[in-house]
Design a protein around this motif. Structure first.
Motif, PDB file in Angstrom:
ATOM      1  N   ASN A  15      68.969  -8.939 116.973  1.00 19.96           N
ATOM      2  CA  ASN A  15      68.732  -7.858 117.931  1.00 19.96           C
ATOM      3  C   ASN A  15      67.840  -6.773 117.353  1.00 19.96           C
TER       4      ASN A  15
ATOM      5  N   ASP B 239      68.241  -4.826 114.855  1.00 20.14           N
ATOM      6  CA  ASP B 239      68.990  -3.618 114.527  1.00 20.14           C
ATOM      7  C   ASP B 239      68.407  -2.980 113.270  1.00 20.14           C
TER       8      ASP B 239
ATOM      9  N   ALA C 192      70.624 -11.480 122.040  1.00 21.00           N
ATOM     10  CA  ALA C 192      70.330 -10.232 122.739  1.00 21.00           C
ATOM     11  C   ALA C 192      71.288 -10.015 123.906  1.00 21.00           C
TER      12      ALA C 192
END
Length: 339
Positions: free
Chosen positions: A28, A30, A56
């Motif tokens: 994702n 991050d 996701a």
């Protein structure tokens, strides 16, 4: 894995050698995943044919990708102190390496506390690294109610329990300084303290006193208060000399105050180290070696402190359960010509 089965997130994590949560965060994009871990996870996903879009859909984040570095100290003190320059540089580098933007905030007075809390509570930062709260500083109490994780550089001035903190062995460092001075034949070992509402200054004073008493030396009349500035080191040392003409060593609780101590000693016609030895605390890499003579100092590494603080904060941000405690980092003695 059978050919007709689609790879799962667990398969990607196992292939990359990371935890499921790390794999999910990496897929994702991050900010709180190391570059190395992210590369391993994305490589595993490509090789296994796993689509990041699957991850996701499984995780929705509301993070800013920014961390606030909060300096609870008057701005003039921060900008004039080489220790804080090292802190700011180290924080920038460590957070940048973690893919995080640094927000720098000064809490100059008590009136700045509500503004600081409002900003942090307003969703502008994911967490905070907080430095230099003194005793009586309302900031740690206010931050206790904040909804973001906080890690302190040094013990919070309130001394409250339940805080995540990374500190240096200030008391042990002071003992190292006194032991070195005593072993080199010094017996009238004075000290110039920092502000005693600051936990680090109080610990350094306690270490000096404990060490003197362990050698059977009397600490009475051998301490003077400073405020971590060069001017205060000069003034305090002049007072020590006036009260104790036989002074043969000074342990200053910062390199800046040690520089001031040397200035006062020169003005009084004393040579360093022949008449009076001097030891500082911080071992700032551009200040201590450049003094005349080069300064013996207790070495601490702000970059190491920042690294441990960022590590704690990142763990808190991803939901790891960490017991609130103060991690105490060791210090060493860097010996140069002043002692």
């Amino acid at each position: 894995m059978p050919m007709d089965e689609r790879p799962t997130l667990e398969d990607v994590a196992a292939y990359a050698g990371v935890s499921r949560s790390t794999a999910s965060r990496a897929l994702n994009d991050d900010a709180y995943v190391s570059t190395r871990a992210k590369e391993k996870v994305l490589g595993a996903a490509r090789e296994l044919g796993y689509s990041p879009n699957q991850a996701a859909r499984s995780l929705v984040t509301r993070r800013t990708g920014a961390v606030a570095v909060v300096l609870s100290e008057p701005e003039a003190n921060v900008l004039d102190d080489p220790y804080f320059a090292s802190v700011m540089h180290g924080a920038f580098r460590e957070l940048s390496d973690a893919g995080v933007q640094m927000l720098l905030m000064f809490v100059d007075t008590r009136d700045d506390v509500p503004r600081t809390i409002k900003f942090l509570e307003g969703g502008h930062a994911d967490g905070a690294l907080v430095f230099a709260p003194h005793k009586g500083d309302p900031l740690p109490t206010a931050l206790r109610l904040a909804r973001i994780p906080v890690v302190y550089g040094g013990r919070p001035g309130t001394g409250r329990r339940g805080a995540h903190a990374v500190d240096f062995d200030n008391e042990g460092g002071a003992r190292l300084a006194v032991e070195h001075l005593y072993n080199s034949g010094r017996r009238r070992i004075g000290t110039v303290t920092g502000m005693l509402d600051h936990p680090a200054a109080a610990d350094r004073l306690a270490g000096w006193q404990t060490a003197l008493e362990s050698f059977g030396l009397d600490p009475v009349d051998l301490s003077e208060h400073g405020d971590f500035t060069m001017a205060s080191g000069e003034t305090a040392t002049a007072k020590l000399l006036a009260r104790c003409p036989d002074l043969d060593a000074v342990f200053a609780a910062s390199d800046l105050m040690a520089a001031g101590a040397m200035k006062a000693l020169r003005a009084a016609g004393r040579t360093v180290p022949d008449d009076v030895a001097v030891i500082g605390f911080d071992d700032h890499p551009t200040l201590a070696p450049a003094m005349e003579p080069p300064l013996t100092s207790i070495h601490q590494d702000p970059r190491q402190q920042i690294r441990e603080m960022v590590k704690k904060l990142m763990s808190l941000l991803v939901g790891d359960v960490i017991r609130p405690e103060t991690t105490v980092l060791p210090v060493t003695l860097a010996i140069r010509d002043s002692a």
